[in-house]
Design an enzyme around this catalytic site. Sequence first.
Site, PDB file in Angstrom:
ATOM      1  N   ARG A  50      46.861  64.758  26.066  1.00 56.77           N
ATOM      2  CA  ARG A  50      46.857  63.646  25.124  1.00 56.77           C
ATOM      3  C   ARG A  50      46.691  62.355  25.915  1.00 56.77           C
ATOM      4  NH1 ARG A  50      53.287  64.150  23.406  1.00 56.77           N
ATOM      5  NH2 ARG A  50      53.019  66.374  23.335  1.00 56.77           N
ATOM      6  N   ASP A  52      47.401  58.042  25.581  1.00 51.04           N
ATOM      7  CA  ASP A  52      48.184  57.085  24.797  1.00 51.04           C
ATOM      8  C   ASP A  52      47.294  56.114  24.026  1.00 51.04           C
ATOM      9  OD1 ASP A  52      50.591  58.111  25.514  1.00 51.04           O
ATOM     10  OD2 ASP A  52      50.954  56.687  27.145  1.00 51.04           O
ATOM     11  N   ARG A 195      49.655  54.684  34.358  1.00 54.35           N
ATOM     12  CA  ARG A 195      49.847  53.244  34.185  1.00 54.35           C
ATOM     13  C   ARG A 195      51.078  52.735  34.932  1.00 54.35           C
ATOM     14  NH1 ARG A 195      49.933  52.904  27.982  1.00 54.35           N
ATOM     15  NH2 ARG A 195      50.483  50.726  28.425  1.00 54.35           N
TER      16      ARG A 195
END
Lengths: 245, 245
Positions: A50, A52, A195
């Site tokens: 997945r 974000d 990130r």
Amino acid sequence: MLRYFIEFSYNGKNYFGYQIQPKDISVQEELERALSTILQEKIKTTGAGRTDTGVHAKKMFAHFETNQVLNNQLTHKLNSFLPSDISIKRIFEVKDDFHARFDATFRTYEYYISLEKNSFTQDSAWQHWRKPLDINKMNEACKILFEYEDFTSFAKLHTDNKTNLCKMYKAEWEQNGTELKFTVSANRFLRNMVRAIVGTMVEVGSGKIQPEDVRKVIEDKNRSSAGTSAPAHALYLVDVGYKFD
Amino acid sequence: MLRYFIEFSYNGKNYFGYQIQPKDISVQEELERALSTILQEKIKTTGAGRTDTGVHAKKMFAHFETNQVLNNQLTHKLNSFLPSDISIKRIFEVKDDFHARFDATFRTYEYYISLEKNSFTQDSAWQHWRKPLDINKMNEACKILFEYEDFTSFAKLHTDNKTNLCKMYKAEWEQNGTELKFTVSANRFLRNMVRAIVGTMVEVGSGKIQPEDVRKVIEDKNRSSAGTSAPAHALYLVDVGYKFD
């Protein structure tokens, strides 16, 4: 049932992430709607992972099952049906137990930073031109990542991951003109991990912390020790590795 | 008074063209507001030309006058003040009669077409993947442009141009993977001219007309003989030529 893999890309700007959700729009929802409409049966997909909210994918995979024999015309039909920010590259049959998530051997992400104000990469790179960044120090910090497997410090709290262990295969910053590209590859990534790593690296590059400090950040096993998450719009899933034979 | 040149780029997506207008937002208006605010005097600029609504510039110039002695810190201040879609590259003094519009010896534009659905170039290239294009025929048509100087057929009607004569220096399509780039350079361009040329070239590439038919299009001196204008979002002003010494 026949099992098919679908390879696609998407611009994540207008989506609340890849994975289907009850309320907000997701890439998976658009993909399943397109497949179900064109194949005229309810299609469920399983993605390689997945991404974000706001994160992009240049190369992403999912699998799905159907009794219909599909050919390459479906790619064109799907591209016509889907919005402009989701593009299908190809659809191909795989063995009936081949799994988009569990059979992936690595994932590779890229993160882009512009060192000069660039009006054409506002939506695709972190505009970090107000303060200089020392790429050599950032690459020193990268080397430290390979000494560890537990990346709890870079993981979003309260996720349903059973372990926070990852095998790091690549982590490197390259400069091309006024653009920095971070390439990071691992067997798996924790939620928000890239990130958080980029945010920490930028603290190194701007001199707020030293490369060696990354060691302590990781050993703390505490998200609050790491840097602030870098903005989502500059992050791209660029590859997922499979052994198709 | 001292005369300065300013070199900048802009993403035209959110602007009603370069030139200042009474009602709608323009790049020039933003630029003059930024200069006037930072220099604390009313600054008027003269651009190298104008671009239409939605058209971008990777390299654009304007001149302005002030009694203040400016240095390179102004570039950074302007970039901080301006929105993210306008970027200042440099500011430098020129002779006091050097003119951004009249002293420009050529202008160069680029136009991008994606031959494959590309979710990352939706805003920067014409997504032309439903039908194939024959780049060889498009380049044959390019050669015909050099035989003419009157491009009335590619000009917007009812403009205030005194003549429709242009000297063509370059017109060429190049393919890089699934992306086509058209580069066109001339001493001057008429309003809407590049997009009308591209629209006509795409009619050639898709087989609607033959390369030789472009000859008749030009000789007709009638806008309605040429193809529909190609979309604005894929057009970039990329260079303006000056002899600064």
